[in-house]
Design a protein around this motif. Structure first.
Motif, PDB file in Angstrom:
ATOM      1  N   UNK A 140       0.916  -1.219   0.031  1.00 30.88           N
ATOM      2  CA  UNK A 140      -0.075  -0.008   0.150  1.00 30.88           C
ATOM      3  C   UNK A 140       0.977   1.206  -0.094  1.00 30.88           C
ATOM      4  N   UNK A 141       0.548   2.074  -0.821  1.00 27.68           N
ATOM      5  CA  UNK A 141       1.170   3.427  -1.023  1.00 27.68           C
ATOM      6  C   UNK A 141       0.133   4.615  -0.696  1.00 27.68           C
ATOM      7  N   UNK A 175      -6.095   1.824  -5.935  1.00 23.50           N
ATOM      8  CA  UNK A 175      -5.909   1.205  -7.159  1.00 23.50           C
ATOM      9  C   UNK A 175      -5.666  -0.213  -7.361  1.00 23.50           C
ATOM     10  N   UNK A 176      -5.631  -0.839  -8.401  1.00 23.66           N
ATOM     11  CA  UNK A 176      -5.223  -2.148  -8.539  1.00 23.66           C
ATOM     12  C   UNK A 176      -3.890  -2.454  -9.084  1.00 23.66           C
ATOM     13  N   UNK A 177      -3.136  -1.303  -8.855  1.00 22.50           N
ATOM     14  CA  UNK A 177      -1.700  -1.557  -9.048  1.00 22.50           C
ATOM     15  C   UNK A 177      -0.965  -2.217  -7.929  1.00 22.50           C
ATOM     16  N   UNK A 178       0.309  -2.359  -8.202  1.00 21.99           N
ATOM     17  CA  UNK A 178       1.186  -3.016  -7.108  1.00 21.99           C
ATOM     18  C   UNK A 178       2.261  -2.038  -6.920  1.00 21.99           C
TER      19      UNK A 178
END
Length: 191
Positions: A140-141, A175-178
């Motif tokens: 998580x960012x 978001x669905x990013x990593x």
């Protein structure tokens, strides 16, 4: 005769550097664990019948379908997210120090650091966030916006950059990013 032993360190130790290292290690080493469940009981908790702090500590019992029961010791220093009052029947998440020693009893009993009432549109995480505001598990960012409240546990504004600290983060969609990214509603700095 007797042996006179004097403890000493054969290496020069810079006390300022040691303090800095020890403080940094302590901040990063604290790992938070969470337990979510339904509150089944809240009662006064005291260590002895003549305890002068009677009524200041509570024992909150949670029950989870998957994990079973857990007891949390609620102290005057336990932070309740949004200062919400928790009652029997509420779904809550309790956060505790995973590295702290725990007594070996059933059900498990942990001193609560943070308690959060579960809501449909808000998520809560308690974790160490590095200087890029990425949590310790790197999933998580945080992206801080001008509308993000950054405060202390006493609701006073925190005027510095919140990175490299233990934080309570209240946020919504990600978001669905990593790693997943989010713009938090509120960041509470654990000093």
């Amino acid at each position: 005769m007797y042996n006179r032993q004097v403890p000493y360190c054969p290496y020069y130790m810079n006390q300022d550097a040691y303090h800095s290292f020890n403080t940094k290690w302590r901040i990063e080493a604290q790992k938070f664990a969470a337990f979510s469940g339904v509150v089944t009981r809240i009662e006064d908790f005291s260590s002895s019948p003549r305890d002068i702090s009677g009524g200041c500590y509570k024992l909150m019992s949670l029950e989870s379908k998957d994990m079973g029961p857990v007891n949390f010791v609620i102290s005057p220093g336990t932070y309740f997210v949004n200062h919400e009052v928790v009652e029997v029947g509420d779904k809550v998440t309790g956060f505790y120090d995973a590295n702290a020693p725990a007594i070996l009893i059933y059900p498990p009993q942990y001193p609560a650091i943070v308690m959060a009432k579960d809501t449909e549109y808000e998520n809560v995480i308690v974790d160490y966030f590095d200087n890029q505001l990425i949590n310790s598990t790197r999933n998580l960012k945080l992206n801080i916006s001008p509308s993000t409240d950054v405060i202390l546990t006493n609701d006073q504004p925190f005027n510095r950059y919140p990175g490299d600290r233990n934080l309570i983060v209240v946020y919504g969609p990600t978001t669905k990013s990593i790693p997943a990214q989010t713009t938090p509603y509120k960041i509470i700095v654990l000093c």
